[in-house]
Design an enzyme around this catalytic site. Structure first.
Site, mmCIF file in Angstrom:
data_model
loop_
_atom_site.group_PDB
_atom_site.id
_atom_site.type_symbol
_atom_site.label_atom_id
_atom_site.label_comp_id
_atom_site.label_asym_id
_atom_site.label_seq_id
_atom_site.Cartn_x
_atom_site.Cartn_y
_atom_site.Cartn_z
ATOM 1 N N LYS A 185 -4.033 -10.522 -5.548
ATOM 2 C CA LYS A 185 -5.328 -11.167 -4.976
ATOM 3 C C LYS A 185 -6.386 -10.150 -5.381
ATOM 4 O O LYS A 185 -6.080 -8.989 -5.625
ATOM 5 C CB LYS A 185 -5.171 -11.067 -3.489
ATOM 6 C CG LYS A 185 -5.153 -9.668 -2.852
ATOM 7 C CD LYS A 185 -5.567 -9.702 -1.220
ATOM 8 C CE LYS A 185 -5.997 -8.442 -0.887
ATOM 9 N NZ LYS A 185 -6.428 -8.130 0.377
ATOM 10 N N LYS A 209 0.757 -1.205 0.032
ATOM 11 C CA LYS A 209 0.153 -0.055 0.161
ATOM 12 C C LYS A 209 1.040 1.400 -0.045
ATOM 13 O O LYS A 209 0.574 2.430 -0.542
ATOM 14 C CB LYS A 209 -0.892 -0.028 1.159
ATOM 15 C CG LYS A 209 -2.175 -1.112 0.879
ATOM 16 C CD LYS A 209 -3.083 -0.908 2.154
ATOM 17 C CE LYS A 209 -4.274 -1.691 1.957
ATOM 18 N NZ LYS A 209 -5.376 -1.493 2.822
ATOM 19 N N LYS A 267 -10.495 -4.760 -3.450
ATOM 20 C CA LYS A 267 -11.394 -3.658 -3.751
ATOM 21 C C LYS A 267 -10.686 -2.714 -4.510
ATOM 22 O O LYS A 267 -10.898 -2.083 -5.197
ATOM 23 C CB LYS A 267 -12.292 -3.304 -2.429
ATOM 24 C CG LYS A 267 -13.433 -4.176 -2.272
ATOM 25 C CD LYS A 267 -14.229 -3.533 -0.989
ATOM 26 C CE LYS A 267 -14.251 -4.272 0.263
ATOM 27 N NZ LYS A 267 -13.256 -4.284 1.217
HETATM 28 N N1 AQP Z 1 -8.816 -12.176 -2.648
HETATM 29 C C1 AQP Z 1 -9.214 -12.568 -1.641
HETATM 30 N N2 AQP Z 1 -9.333 -13.809 -1.295
HETATM 31 C C2 AQP Z 1 -9.757 -14.193 -0.277
HETATM 32 N N3 AQP Z 1 -10.032 -13.652 0.790
HETATM 33 C C3 AQP Z 1 -9.927 -12.219 0.554
HETATM 34 N N4 AQP Z 1 -10.246 -11.215 1.280
HETATM 35 C C4 AQP Z 1 -10.284 -10.218 0.891
HETATM 36 N N5 AQP Z 1 -9.717 -10.318 -0.534
HETATM 37 C C5 AQP Z 1 -9.688 -11.532 -0.438
HETATM 38 C C6 AQP Z 1 -10.893 -11.269 3.022
HETATM 39 O O1 AQP Z 1 -11.971 -10.420 3.011
HETATM 40 C C7 AQP Z 1 -12.153 -9.849 4.133
HETATM 41 C C8 AQP Z 1 -12.355 -8.324 4.123
HETATM 42 O O2 AQP Z 1 -11.021 -7.755 3.594
HETATM 43 P P1 AQP Z 1 -11.160 -6.179 3.083
HETATM 44 O O3 AQP Z 1 -12.327 -5.518 3.564
HETATM 45 O O4 AQP Z 1 -9.645 -5.756 3.648
HETATM 46 O O5 AQP Z 1 -11.260 -6.661 1.591
HETATM 47 P P2 AQP Z 1 -10.299 -6.294 0.223
HETATM 48 O O6 AQP Z 1 -10.868 -6.714 -0.977
HETATM 49 O O7 AQP Z 1 -8.885 -6.862 0.385
HETATM 50 O O8 AQP Z 1 -10.199 -4.730 0.621
HETATM 51 P P3 AQP Z 1 -9.154 -3.494 -0.154
HETATM 52 O O9 AQP Z 1 -10.020 -2.292 0.067
HETATM 53 O O10 AQP Z 1 -8.589 -3.788 -1.186
HETATM 54 O O11 AQP Z 1 -8.223 -3.549 0.911
HETATM 55 P P4 AQP Z 1 -6.599 -4.358 0.835
HETATM 56 O O12 AQP Z 1 -5.865 -3.319 0.009
HETATM 57 O O13 AQP Z 1 -6.296 -4.201 2.267
HETATM 58 O O14 AQP Z 1 -6.900 -5.538 0.477
HETATM 59 C C9 AQP Z 1 -10.842 -10.140 4.991
HETATM 60 O O15 AQP Z 1 -11.037 -11.339 5.714
HETATM 61 C C10 AQP Z 1 -9.814 -10.748 3.927
HETATM 62 O O16 AQP Z 1 -8.952 -11.583 4.253
#
Ligand code: AQP
Length: 325
Positions: A191, A111, A194
């Site tokens: 991965k 990030k 969002k």
């Molecule tokens: N790709 C994924 N595969 C499996 N589990 C996932 N999680 C997120 N991405 C994957 C799990 O979802 C939960 C919520 O996490 P989050 O709100 O951080 O989701 P995100 O999509 O990862 O959000 P962002 O905004 O993109 O944040 P970052 O940049 O931090 O990833 C968690 O339990 C996560 O493990």
């Protein structure tokens, strides 16, 4: 009954990775544990966001969770910023958290590289806030995707350090993973996330989902239809694990290894099963979205229940740390 805590950021619509790695498990765990689920808006402001839409996105995420099956009669659902003790406990944890470990967190490094214009302390402190989220409720189990394992290990370290210095107050929380613990974006690069915009929303209809699935990367061994593949190395097959019954999956795996089916056939089966599971979710989403006052009530009740727990735990923490009562 053991307590479960987990959260999701309102940084966009929930996607197949969130669903497979976390949300589906959250719903299942309600039968066995005392569950607390949170829309973590304090985490979402660590990256650039639009203040004009934050509250609506927070509400939308809560609606998605309810539509997925989080039952406010059995679990607590609330919004993080409605319980100020999350921020207070973060400060106390900041004073025991090892800086060197925070700087080595993979998510922080990723990030930080992406947010050079907004390289703020909150981004570095994200895992400390996460430790406070979990430990404020003395939760022992945390259903998350694999991307959060490093942060959870850090939470354990924070609990250990705090307990060593001030007495035995916090448990060391453990992760609960699903078979879909790491879903990649459909380009197969990183991965599904969002903030990377490589997602398929759980709210997308069948056409939009198919438009994204059709060109999605699969096992790279399968250049031609006649090339055998290895399902365990295929992102599409990982997504199948969250949506497709085991028997059908085994059939697909045999077809892939023997090159008797093509990737597009396998994706069609996936699209069908995704639609079977998510069409009712979208239906419930629409009904709840038409009644936002009811959702606000659910969140207010949840926050009230959390505040009661949080006040008690913070009383213990303040006393252990020696603050003037
Ligand atoms: N790709 C994924 N595969 C499996 N589990 C996932 N999680 C997120 N991405 C994957 C799990 O979802 C939960 C919520 O996490 P989050 O709100 O951080 O989701 P995100 O999509 O990862 O959000 P962002 O905004 O993109 O944040 P970052 O940049 O931090 O990833 C968690 O339990 C996560 O493990």
């Amino acid at each position: 009954m053991q307590r479960v805590f987990s959260g999701i950021q309102p940084s966009g619509e929930a996607h197949l990775g969130n669903y497979a790695g976390a949300i589906k498990n959250w719903v299942r765990l309600q039968d066995e544990y005392e569950c607390i689920y949170c829309v973590v808006d304090l985490h979402a402001v660590t990256e650039s966001f639009d203040p004009a839409t934050l509250s609506q996105r927070t509400l939308d995420m809560a609606i998605t969770l309810l539509a997925a099956g989080i039952d406010p009669e059995r679990s607590i659902l609330f919004v993080q910023s409605a319980v100020p003790e999350h921020a207070e406990l973060t400060w106390y944890f900041n004073c025991v958290a090892p800086l060197g470990e925070l700087e080595r967190m993979t998510q922080f490094k990723d990030k930080a590289a992406r947010n050079r214009q907004n390289l703020n302390v909150g981004l570095l402190d994200y895992p400390v806030l996460q430790a406070a989220d979990i430990l404020l409720y003395k939760a022992e189990l945390v259903p998350v995707g694999e991307d959060q394992i490093q942060h959870l290990e850090f939470s354990r370290e924070v609990a250990r350090r705090f307990n060593k210095r001030y007495g035995d107050i916090f448990p060391e929380p453990r992760p609960l993973l699903t078979p879909g613990k790491r879903i990649l974006g459909l380009d197969g690069q990183a991965k599904m996330s969002k903030s990377l915009g490589n997602t398929v929303s759980v709210l997308a209809g069948p056409e939009a989902t198919w438009d994204k699935l059709r060109p999605a990367v699969t096992d790279e061994r399968r250049v031609r239809r006649s090339d055998p593949g290895e399902p365990e190395d295929c992102n599409i097959f990982t997504i199948h694990k969250a949506f497709t019954p085991a028997e059908t999956r085994e059939e697909l795996a045999r077809g892939c290894r023997g090159a008797t089916i093509g990737c597009i056939d396998c994706k069609r089966v996936l699209a069908e099963h995704i639609e079977r599971e998510l069409a009712p979710l979208r239906e419930r989403y629409r009904a709840l979205a038409a009644n936002p006052e009811r959702v606000r009530e659910i969140l207010a009740t949840g926050a009230g229940r959390c505040r009661a727990i949080a006040r008690e735990v913070m009383g213990e923490v303040r006393e252990a740390m020696g603050f003037l009562a």
